[in-house]
Design an enzyme around this catalytic site. Structure first.
Site, short mmCIF file in Angstrom:
data_model
loop_
_atom_site.label_atom_id
_atom_site.label_comp_id
_atom_site.label_asym_id
_atom_site.label_seq_id
_atom_site.Cartn_x
_atom_site.Cartn_y
_atom_site.Cartn_z
N LYS A 133 0.86 -1.19 0.00
CA LYS A 133 0.00 0.00 0.00
C LYS A 133 0.89 1.23 0.00
O LYS A 133 2.02 1.12 0.48
CB LYS A 133 -0.95 0.01 1.18
CG LYS A 133 -0.35 -0.21 2.59
CD LYS A 133 0.80 0.57 3.10
CE LYS A 133 0.71 2.05 3.18
NZ LYS A 133 1.99 2.67 3.64
N TYR A 218 -4.37 4.33 6.19
CA TYR A 218 -4.82 3.36 7.20
C TYR A 218 -6.15 3.81 7.81
O TYR A 218 -7.02 2.98 8.12
CB TYR A 218 -3.78 3.20 8.31
CG TYR A 218 -2.56 2.41 7.91
CD1 TYR A 218 -2.49 1.04 8.16
CD2 TYR A 218 -1.49 3.02 7.27
CE1 TYR A 218 -1.37 0.31 7.79
CE2 TYR A 218 -0.37 2.29 6.90
CZ TYR A 218 -0.32 0.94 7.17
OH TYR A 218 0.78 0.21 6.78
#
Ligand code: NAD
Length: 365
Positions: A133, A218
């Site tokens: 990510k 996140y």
């Protein structure tokens, strides 16, 4: 046959041979093979300190190959992890991985701006891709990566390790079961004080953005997996206290996201200070949350009813074993490319909101 078509053809046949070797077409082959072989691309901090050690704990994923631009790392990694010479590649020889049947999965652990190129090259070599990510610098890059993986009939997963961690999974269950009623609001944030001003994380082409792309993601991902919903609109603002250091990327952003059910999410991210690392979810009958929430360990949870405690696990081992099992059983990963794309769509809306100083809709995947 043109060289491109030939490569595609080889890629497809290799994909099929990989599929056969890991049991797509034969239940007896599936019984025989219980391990999927990984090659890591980019041997920086995350590969060295988290992913390679995690691959020593996995049950179904094994480290067999490396792709590196630093020749001296080849011997270090070969000695430490028993990597065979035929499984070592440079960025120039990377495409030759198409001929290597002992590698099933390529795990991309490069700067964000390189994820697209190395995913597409790996997919064209017929290998399954696991990508760190944020999936890429833009939603269009995510779409191109998904298309390349679909075209080559290989699986694509994104490194959302928290979705394989017991505290986070329990919180998802608390939200789904409505133990604390219907969710009304979530506050979530992740940030840290970034050091070296010359690192790639502060360069727009390699990082795609600043704190938002690196760790704000996140908070977005948590709001999405806690609600099971996609944000429809965002408002966002940025503060920049060090315009020189953060000339190319964002420093601190606070934002809100509205979910279709009406849940309001209040979020923040920063590269300017340490400490924010949490989420709290508020229902009409109580609340629950994690603080710290997003680090590799030390996660602590609480709710209005009780503490939330689980044994520590290796998030990276969990996510790689789960991806390996998807390959062995030919099932869908819960963190496909579309999951990475949806976070990028929210991030793009947040950046648009900062630029326009207006509430912005999130585009649909
Ligand atoms: P890093 O800087 O430590 O490593 C990057 C690697 O890429 C190095 O081996 C470097 O040599 C190589 N590289 C190749 N070309 C490069 C270039 N042009 N500029 C800079 N480096 C280049 O970074 P990292 O912390 O290992 O992060 C790698 C990826 O992992 C990023 O996408 C990051 O977002 C992600 N990450 C995820 C987590 C997580 O918890 N899932 C944690 C940290 C990093």
């Amino acid at each position: 046959m043109t060289s491109l078509n030939r490569r595609r053809f080889i890629g497809t046949t290799t994909a099929l041979s990989v599929a056969a070797s890991v049991g797509f077409h034969s239940s007896s082959a599936a019984e025989e093979k219980s391990t999927v072989n990984f090659a890591l691309v980019g041997l920086g901090s995350l590969s060295t300190n988290q992913i390679a050690p995690a691959l020593q704990k996995t049950k179904h994923a094994k480290l067999v190959g490396i792709v590196t631009g630093t020749p001296k790392k080849e011997k270090i990694w070969a000695d430490k992890y028993g990597i065979q010479p035929q499984n070592i590649y440079s960025y120039d020889t990377y495409d030759k991985i198409v001929d290597n049947e002992s590698i099933d999965v390529i795990y991309i652990v490069l700067p964000n701006g390189m994820h697209k190129e190395y995913t597409i090259r790996g997919a064209n070599a017929g290998k399954h891709i696991f990508c760190e990510k944020p999936m890429a610098n833009s939603s269009q890059d995510c779409r191109d990566m998904i298309a390349a993986c679909n075209e080559n009939k290989i699986k694509l997963g994104v490194g959302y390790r928290c979705q394989f961690e017991p505290h986070h999974l329990h919180c998802i269950e608390l939200a789904r079961s409505k133990k604390f009623g219907s969710l009304k609001a979530i506050e979530a944030g992740f940030g840290f004080k970034i050091g070296n001003p010359n690192q790639w994380r502060l360069k727009a082409d390699l990082a795609g953005g600043g704190a938002m792309m690196d760790v704000g993601i996140y908070a977005i991902n948590a709001c999405r997996y806690l609600t099971g919903e996609e944000p429809i609109a965002v408002t966002a603002q940025e503060t920049k206290t060090d315009p020189k250091k953060f000339a190319e990327v964002d420093e601190t952003i606070t934002w809100t996201m509205t979910m279709p059910s009406g849940v309001n999410c209040y979020c923040s991210t920063s590269y300017a200070f340490n400490g924010i690392n949490r989420f709290n979810a508020y229902g009409d009958k109580g609340w629950f949350g994690l603080d710290p929430a997003f680090g590799y360990g030390g996660i602590k949870g609480r709710s209005s009813a009780e503490s939330i405690e689980f044994d520590a696990t290796d998030h990276f081992a969990n996510e790689m074993d789960a991806f390996a099992k998807c390959i062995l059983n030919n099932t869908e990963t819960k963190v496909p490319g579309e999951e990475g794309l949806k976070d990028l769509l929210a991030i793009e809306a947040i950046y648009r909101s900062i630029q326009t100083n207006k509430k912005c809709e999130v585009a649909t995947a």
